[in-house]
Design an enzyme around this catalytic site. Structure first.
Site, PDB file in Angstrom:
ATOM      1  N   ARG A 102     -12.028  10.429   8.946  1.00 46.15           N
ATOM      2  CA  ARG A 102     -11.331  11.899   8.850  1.00 46.15           C
ATOM      3  C   ARG A 102     -12.131  12.804   7.789  1.00 46.15           C
ATOM      4  O   ARG A 102     -11.684  13.726   7.557  1.00 46.15           O
ATOM      5  CB  ARG A 102      -9.805  11.813   8.398  1.00 46.15           C
ATOM      6  N   LEU A 106     -13.444  11.165   2.176  1.00 44.43           N
ATOM      7  CA  LEU A 106     -14.533  10.742   1.050  1.00 44.43           C
ATOM      8  C   LEU A 106     -15.645  11.904   0.975  1.00 44.43           C
ATOM      9  O   LEU A 106     -15.911  12.425  -0.152  1.00 44.43           O
ATOM     10  CB  LEU A 106     -15.177   9.494   1.400  1.00 44.43           C
ATOM     11  N   TYR A 163     -23.383   5.261   0.602  1.00 43.44           N
ATOM     12  CA  TYR A 163     -23.402   6.280  -0.366  1.00 43.44           C
ATOM     13  C   TYR A 163     -25.001   6.723  -0.272  1.00 43.44           C
ATOM     14  O   TYR A 163     -25.232   7.748  -0.719  1.00 43.44           O
ATOM     15  CB  TYR A 163     -23.180   5.773  -1.735  1.00 43.44           C
ATOM     16  N   PHE A 220     -17.950  -0.254 -13.426  1.00 39.85           N
ATOM     17  CA  PHE A 220     -17.166   0.702 -13.846  1.00 39.85           C
ATOM     18  C   PHE A 220     -16.707   0.915 -12.450  1.00 39.85           C
ATOM     19  O   PHE A 220     -16.926   0.968 -11.533  1.00 39.85           O
ATOM     20  CB  PHE A 220     -17.802   1.847 -14.544  1.00 39.85           C
TER      21      PHE A 220
END
Length: 420
Positions: free
Chosen positions: A99, A102, A131, A420
């Site tokens: 959707r 992100l 990414y 992290f």
């Protein structure tokens, strides 16, 4: 029954302090961890919370996607520290995929990072395919070794480092005192290393508990013959015995830092000398780590994991290319394809060991590449020739990829020791 919400009806925004617990629960759900939280974990993680940097997507009041970023310092080639937008805690609940949640959160965060003046954005990718479309590229890799101690060929009679140094076992309080300065020495000399704040040292020594299953590790410190702290490691040892009452224990390294090869050698030899330990798992190391070659038989250390690690997205091309150093002389015109209007264009890089300049230009491009490819090349690990062979960069002038490698690649591989 309520019908599924349209994407436009889902509210993407910074969370408030009062929504922090619900946001954490959504993070745990997204990462398939136990969704329930202890008060100690909530309060421990709250120390990182900064208003405006934690984003959530809300559907009828429920947090269904999460995203956070924080300030980070990343070491470039040559030792300069550049401000980075570190991205973490990215999840989309299984009920709300596809959707664009992100993409909305990423666009909002990267625009804010660009406005703040961050040079790059960074993340550790849980999944490889996600990414690249946002301009990130894998800039460092990591390897994990498992050492078969009996096969390693080390002298079982050795009593300590042969260089006059010593290994001391210490407590978490000592690590919090000695560790930050040691880590900064490492960070200044190794591209790809990121900073560790005070909260990192508290989280990773148990002074602040964020994991209900936390167990105190052992801590070992290496001091040189002059008494200077040059290395440190945190490790666990399991309790495993064979049927014939033979010890089959494994020492697992949580992290190991050494600012000299002597420190690294002493720590690995110490770990391989612990009574009852027959295997040592190295934790996250650089792919060109010296570990196997500290052993008389390097084949005793086998790679059990080899994977991409730190991903980099360039936000400011000029500052990124001028911040790092270069071993050779040369000039190169790069055509960089942007993905979101924040970064991209044509630039002329002129570099030498004395410094570099990067300026927008109208000259004909020699090498065309995307932001993800630039991110992969920036820390010196990737090869433009290799990317050209894969069709991920394009030469507009013959030999441009080889020229890029001569300028950008480094003699040692970058390394990020941290998650992290």
């Amino acid at each position: 029954m309520t019908s599924a919400s349209r994407a436009d009806d889902i509210d993407v925004r910074p969370i408030t302090a009062s929504e922090f617990t619900d946001w954490l629960r959504a993070v745990n759900t997204g990462f398939l961890r136990v969704p329930t939280l202890t008060e100690e974990e909530i309060e421990g993680r709250r120390g990182k919370f900064v208003e405006g940097r934690y984003l959530g997507a809300f559907d009828h009041g429920r947090c269904v996607a999460t995203f956070k970023s924080f300030d980070q310092q990343l070491t470039a080639v040559g030792g300069a520290s550049v401000p980075a937008d570190a991205i973490s805690g990215v999840t989309v609940t299984a009920t709300h995929r596809r959707r664009g949640l992100l993409s909305r959160m990423m666009a909002r965060d990267l625009a804010a990072a660009k406005e703040r003046g961050d040079v790059v954005a960074t993340l550790i990718a849980a999944e490889y395919p996600i990414y690249g479309r946002y301009g990130f590229g894998p800039a460092t890799w990591m390897a994990e070794w498992t050492v078969d101690v009996p096969r390693a060929g080390l002298d079982a009679r050795r009593a300590g480092p042969a260089d006059g140094g010593r290994i001391d076992l210490v407590e978490g309080e000592d690590v919090r005192k000695l560790g930050p300065e040691l880590h900064e020495r490492l960070r200044r000399g190794r591209p790809g290393v990121i900073d560790r704040d005070e909260l990192w040292w508290k989280w990773n020594t148990g002074a602040v508990r964020i994991d209900p299953s936390w167990k105190d590790p052992f801590y070992a410190v290496y001091r040189s013959a002059s008494g200077e702290v040059e290395g440190m490691a945190a490790y666990d040892v399991d309790d495993n015995w064979g049927d014939a009452k033979q010890p089959l224990n494994t020492a697992t390294v949580r992290w190991l830092l050494g600012v000299t090869p002597a420190a690294e050698r002493a720590l690995w030899e110490y770990l391989c000398s612990i009574d009852w330990v027959v295997k040592v798992k190295s934790g996250w190391r650089a792919p060109d780590d010296l570990l196997p070659h500290f052993l008389p038989d390097p084949r005793a250390a086998r790679i059990t994991t080899l994977a991409d690690w730190l991903w980099v997205r360039i936000l400011d091309v000029v500052r990124a290319l001028e911040a790092r150093t270069y071993e050779g002389h040369g000039a190169l015109v790069l055509e960089i394809a942007g993905v979101d209007g924040l970064t991209g264009g044509r630039y002329r890089l002129e570099a030498s060991p004395e410094g570099a300049s990067c300026t927008p230009t109208t000259e004909s491009a020699e090498l065309e590449l995307g932001l993800g490819e630039l991110g992969a090349l920036w820390l010196g690990d990737e090869s433009a020739v290799r990317l050209a062979a894969l069709g991920r960069v394009r030469e507009e002038r013959a030999g441009a990829a080889r020229k890029a490698d001569a300028l950008l690649r480094t003699s040692g591989r970058p390394w990020c020791p941290d998650m992290f």
